[in-house]
Design a protein around this motif. Structure first.
Motif, mmCIF file in Angstrom:
data_model
loop_
_atom_site.group_PDB
_atom_site.id
_atom_site.type_symbol
_atom_site.label_atom_id
_atom_site.label_comp_id
_atom_site.label_asym_id
_atom_site.label_seq_id
_atom_site.Cartn_x
_atom_site.Cartn_y
_atom_site.Cartn_z
ATOM 1 N N UNK A 104 29.061 -55.598 -41.655
ATOM 2 C CA UNK A 104 29.556 -56.397 -42.646
ATOM 3 C C UNK A 104 29.615 -57.802 -41.485
ATOM 4 N N UNK A 105 30.030 -57.612 -40.297
ATOM 5 C CA UNK A 105 30.266 -58.668 -39.357
ATOM 6 C C UNK A 105 28.975 -59.488 -39.064
ATOM 7 N N UNK A 106 27.724 -59.002 -39.468
ATOM 8 C CA UNK A 106 26.328 -59.923 -39.310
ATOM 9 C C UNK A 106 25.560 -59.110 -38.076
ATOM 10 N N UNK A 107 26.274 -58.272 -37.292
ATOM 11 C CA UNK A 107 25.636 -57.662 -36.181
ATOM 12 C C UNK A 107 24.715 -56.310 -36.776
ATOM 13 N N UNK A 108 23.878 -55.662 -35.831
ATOM 14 C CA UNK A 108 23.156 -54.438 -36.255
ATOM 15 C C UNK A 108 23.611 -53.582 -35.537
ATOM 16 N N UNK A 119 23.111 -52.116 -40.592
ATOM 17 C CA UNK A 119 23.767 -53.765 -40.465
ATOM 18 C C UNK A 119 25.251 -53.414 -40.724
ATOM 19 N N UNK A 178 22.709 -65.450 -34.959
ATOM 20 C CA UNK A 178 22.655 -64.748 -36.427
ATOM 21 C C UNK A 178 23.516 -63.401 -36.380
ATOM 22 N N UNK A 179 23.867 -62.918 -35.096
ATOM 23 C CA UNK A 179 24.546 -61.521 -35.229
ATOM 24 C C UNK A 179 25.839 -61.318 -34.620
ATOM 25 N N UNK A 207 29.949 -62.160 -35.050
ATOM 26 C CA UNK A 207 31.113 -62.249 -36.229
ATOM 27 C C UNK A 207 31.040 -63.767 -36.741
#
Lengths: 316, 316
Positions: A175-179, A173, B278-279, B281
């Motif tokens: 920090x930007x929200x993506x995986x 995961x 959800x993912x 930036x």
């Protein structure tokens, strides 16, 4: 043309007094990427010192330029978003500050885009109209120029989020929200956690955990440490896989690699060059991979083309 | 303005007679994506039939337009590369053919770029200056428009290779030369091999191996087949992960999804919309995910803006 420039990194801020393609004076300020407002007086003192050393006045300069590690709309002069660095940056009146402190206009730009502008103006990208920059540091910054046009995009994100392409579905995961972003899989902030997942880590001379840096990994790998070699190999593979995505995204002639880790350019550039040559679309032109020429001066020198740029149709 | 248009797919070619935002007549020709030259007389017959049906002459049309599944330089009018579809396409004098057969000029463009132009002109992208198109079919085609400018790039690849971003390091080898491309991990040509790696495949009603299609997978998944559900879930996850990369690459307001599989848009669009929301930036604007409006007409209607486009400064 002369500029007073701040290149805001996660661990330090580069201050520069720049004249055309030359950095006249520099200073480095250590930070923890906390409050930007608290640093403003420090910057004023630093710029005054640089000017004094060069025998110049603020009135000899055309403007103040800030390269910032976040989403920056250069045209409206606003910092649009930042992850965890300088969280107060979006709300500060930096134009008012520059005017009051120096009587100068200010221009803001994303740090990777500013570095690309510097390399295009005076470094590894001179004379090339199709460039991608990938800066490997605390995070992974990118910027792109296509047919002579710097990509900015409607939310000022275009070209700048190339460190946040998914390279590993179901991966770490970010920090930007993506995986599974390239940045989550191989960057300075993620390195300690990545390294801790390597089985040999517990018994290895690298086991200094929370403060592990790429310099440590590359040094230990040079000495033949098996775990360091495995970690280095993983990181090189992530950067190479992402380099192919960047080539496929922006169709560059040249991919410029920057960032502190490029002290190991002799290992990194050939690895990524080979992978890109073997794995990009067969009918594409060859993408040359080059180390940045200007090192930490790239973003400083990028201030000059940014100040020269004419924003005819400012949006927002 | 009227155009005679070919939309060259891997399994069939759509022939259309288009007037402004309306497709007047169409025909579909089954192919195996073999010799393009061998198909040219078939296209002539088909266009003559379409014109006859509409009560029009070739002289009522402004040009012939070809949407081709490969790298196409619209400005120089050349097909630059193709993987395994129509391998003779790069060497044919299509301008000479169009002139001789119809007395009309020809324009060529990448099929996904042409579909994006159609959707921007008359479909899901109308009035939006920042668009990405992702077409899910035999392969994954993409195209991008940033601040009203269609990306093309120096080798005509920019925006078109978004199906070949690395989404799975160490994943499947793609026809393009890369490893773990979105296209290699979830597209029509790769689907039989992908499905065969699922453990339940041998005992499942889907086990029709070499000819497996997305339509099969989605139908069986609707009926609750566990293996089909798992394969569908995998494919949706690949497209969603790649959608985040596309959003991060091009900063779009709207991501348009096209291709035959969009008959299942009610499953696909919400899944990808949720993942993207959800993912991406956290500081980016919201990226809206929409199904293409024009279906297989998108590339046909895209012919009109392509013919209207003025190539002032042709390179090459």
């Amino acid at each position: 043309m002369r500029a007073l420039v701040l290149d805001m990194g996660g661990s330090h801020v580069g201050c520069g007094l720049v004249e055309d393609r030359t950095v006249l004076e520099t200073a480095s300020i250590d930070t923890v990427a906390g409050s930007l407002e608290a640093l403003l007086p420090v910057f004023v003192t630093s710029f005054q010192e640089l000017l004094r050393r060069a025998g110049l006045q603020t009135s000899d300069c055309s403007g103040v330029v800030v390269g910032f590690p976040g989403i920056v709309d250069a045209r409206s002069g606003s910092i649009r978003s930042t992850l965890d660095k300088y969280p107060d940056a979006c709300d500060l009146d930096l134009a008012g500050w520059a005017c009051e402190a120096f009587g100068l206009p200010i221009r803001l730009e994303n740090d990777a885009r500013l570095a690309l502008m510097g390399e295009a103006f005076a470094g590894a990208g001179q004379g090339i109209d199709n460039l991608v920059m990938m800066t490997l540091g605390t995070g992974i910054g990118t910027a792109a120029m296509i047919e002579g046009h710097l990509l900015r995009g409607v939310h000022a994100c275009a070209g700048n989020l190339g460190g946040h392409f998914t390279v590993q579905m179901g991966g770490r995961r970010c920090k930007c929200g993506n995986i599974g972003c390239a940045e989550a899989e191989s960057s300075g902030w993620a390195l300690p956690e990545i390294a801790s997942s390597f089985p040999g880590m517990a018994n290895c001379s690298l086991a200094i955990a929370a403060n592990l840096t790429f310099a440590d990994v590359f040094q230990h790998a040079e000495r033949g440490d098996a775990t360091a070699l495995a970690i280095r190999s993983h990181c090189l593979d992530v950067w190479a896989a992402n380099a192919v995505s960047l080539a496929h995204a922006y169709d560059p002639e040249v991919l410029i690699l920057g960032g502190g880790v490029m002290q190991s350019a002799s290992t990194i550039v050939p690895h990524i060059q080979r992978y890109v040559a073997e794995h990009t679309w067969r009918g594409m032109g060859e993408v040359q991979v080059r180390a940045a020429d200007l090192g930490s001066s790239a973003a400083l020198i990028g201030a000059i083309p940014l100040l020269m740029e004419h924003f005819g149709d400012v949006k927002n």
